[in-house]
Design a protein around this motif. Structure first.
Motif, PDB file in Angstrom:
ATOM      1  N   GLN A  41       0.841  -1.192   0.000  1.00 33.85           N
ATOM      2  CA  GLN A  41       0.000   0.000   0.000  1.00 33.85           C
ATOM      3  C   GLN A  41       0.876   1.243   0.000  1.00 33.85           C
ATOM      4  O   GLN A  41       1.969   1.239   0.569  1.00 33.85           O
ATOM      5  N   ASN A  42       0.376   2.313  -0.622  1.00 34.61           N
ATOM      6  CA  ASN A  42       1.131   3.561  -0.618  1.00 34.61           C
ATOM      7  C   ASN A  42       0.980   4.270   0.729  1.00 34.61           C
ATOM      8  O   ASN A  42       0.324   3.760   1.644  1.00 34.61           O
ATOM      9  N   VAL A  89       7.705   5.379  -5.176  1.00 40.24           N
ATOM     10  CA  VAL A  89       6.507   5.276  -4.346  1.00 40.24           C
ATOM     11  C   VAL A  89       6.932   4.958  -2.914  1.00 40.24           C
ATOM     12  O   VAL A  89       7.748   4.055  -2.678  1.00 40.24           O
ATOM     13  N   PHE A 116      -1.738  -0.047  -5.251  1.00 42.30           N
ATOM     14  CA  PHE A 116      -1.300   0.635  -6.462  1.00 42.30           C
ATOM     15  C   PHE A 116      -0.671  -0.357  -7.423  1.00 42.30           C
ATOM     16  O   PHE A 116      -0.225  -1.442  -7.028  1.00 42.30           O
TER      17      PHE A 116
END
Length: 432
Positions: A278-279, A295, A285
């Motif tokens: 997860q970001n 990221v 993403f």
């Protein structure tokens, strides 16, 4: 009934062997034996508990107007391209190409450069997008039934569609361009996506109070919904003041259509299976083919050990290969079809994971694994005992969950079986 999750099965094996070391390598070997036993039981025969039903949407042909050049880029007005078109065929000037990537509703890329035999007379060229092939779920081992179910009594839906072989399709020369109400389906050659070598490089960024932890990172390619196997696994030790960042190794050509999807696991902190990264704001993403952006990945110790992240969907042991089939005639309207299939085995990884085998018969996994282990430990007498237990319990499992008639001939009058002989099944010689 006693527990039959992975940890319980592992402890049962250790109790029989009177040997339970804390060596993680030994536990991994026992888990592999348990999963191999589970896999062989679940996938060798058409047990009802191992079958799944899913709804697949098949699309009618779409006529669009596009602008092309001598490259793989094709453009159109707003709303021209849709995500379902990835991996399917676009016909331009009577030549067929594959759409590799739909970047937006105005931009798409083909897997090969587009060439016209003559220059189009208008700025826009008329193209036809068709879903000739239906990609099956990657965990599909064998198609059991493919049908279009009806919601009402008075319906013209074909119901269960019969399969025909590729040889019968070629012998009958069934037209590839004919559209109508599908009546039969033809299996096609499987397609695959190669796994990445590494995919991303790892780095860190300054942060505050995230905990000391070690995480493992892996990348898979995804193209037209088909997921590759896992690439090289990287490990990184993060300090209390460090957060994880990932950067694509390089950009990819748009014609590849390969998204990079990042997964995390942390065995030292109780997270043994792969889950989507997860970001920084908590969203999953995918890295597009042409992207090289860095990221920041959510990787705090609190997040990794949280129940919320534990319940996230996992990577389902992708093989990188998907089967596909073709309808005849090709669908003339968008419709939902029901696919029932024998699903592939999903390994038990976390201690609380359970097999799809019904709980009353789940100890058959341990009996099969013990037979293998005891042979390895040079104890044939005890191995034979557990082989007999395995055979007995497997027979009980078959009597309860393997209830299908003979697939080809019924003894007596040489009449066809009530169950159609699918193209993926062997024909059985029956002596009368």
């Amino acid at each position: 009934m006693s527990a039959t999750h992975l940890k319980a099965l592992r402890e049962y094996v250790a109790n029989v062997l009177d040997y339970d070391p804390t060596n993680p390598t030994y536990q991994t070997q026992v888990d592999r034996l348990l999963n191999e036993a589970d896999r062989r039981i679940c996938t060798e025969k058409l047990y009802t508990f191992a079958q799944r039903s899913v709804e697949l949407t098949v699309r009618q042909d779409a006529t669009i107007q596009v602008v092309t050049s001598s490259t793989t880029s094709i453009t159109g007005a707003a709303g021209t391209f849709e995500s379902w078109m990835e991996g399917h065929i676009i016909r331009l000037d009577n030549v067929e190409y594959e759409i590799a990537w739909v970047e937006s509703d105005t931009q798409a890329y083909t897997s090969e450069p587009v060439h016209f035999s003559a220059s189009p007379s208008a700025p826009f060229a008329v193209a036809l997008v068709m879903q000739r092939w239906i990609y099956l779920p990657q965990d599909c081992i064998q198609v059991v039934a493919f049908s279009r179910r009806s919601l009402t009594g008075a319906s013209t839906n074909p119901g269960l569609m019969d399969p025909i072989t590729q040889y019968e399709d070629e012998w009958s020369n069934l037209p590839l361009g004919e559209a109508g109400t599908p009546e039969v389906w033809v299996p096609g050659n499987p397609v695959g996506v190669r796994s990445p070598r590494v995919g991303v490089s790892l780095g860190t960024v300054a942060a505050v109070a995230l905990g000391v932890r070690t995480v493992e990172v892996a990348v898979v390619y995804e193209r037209a919904g088909i997921v590759s196997s896992v690439g090289e696994i990287q490990s990184i030790a993060l300090q209390n003041n460090q957060d994880l960042q990932i950067t694509p190794i390089s950009t990819l050509d748009a014609s590849t259509g390969l998204y990079r999807v990042v997964y995390l696991r942390a065995p030292l902190h109780g997270l043994h299976d792969w889950r989507r990264a997860q970001n920084s704001v908590g969203g999953v993403f995918k890295i597009s083919p042409t992207s090289a952006a860095t990221v920041t990945v959510k990787s705090s110790l609190v997040h990794i050990q949280s129940e919320v992240y534990y319940l996230e969907s996992r990577l389902k042991s992708p093989s990188g290969v998907a089967d596909r089939l073709r309808l005849y005639p090709r669908q003339s309207e968008t419709m939902d079809l029901t696919l029932r299939y024998l699903s592939d085995h999903q390994p038990m990884v976390e201690d609380g994971d359970v097999s799809i085998i019904p709980p009353a018969h789940r100890m058959v996994i341990a009996y099969r694994a013990l037979y293998e282990v005891l042979i390895k430990h040079n104890n044939p007498t005890l191995a034979e005992l557990y082989r007999k237990r395995y055979d007995y319990n497997l027979l009980q499992l078959e009597r309860r969950y393997l209830s299908q008639p003979s697939r080809r001939l019924v003894k007596g009058y040489m009449t066809p079986s009530r169950v159609s002989d699918g193209p993926f099944r062997r024909r059985k010689l029956v002596r009368l």
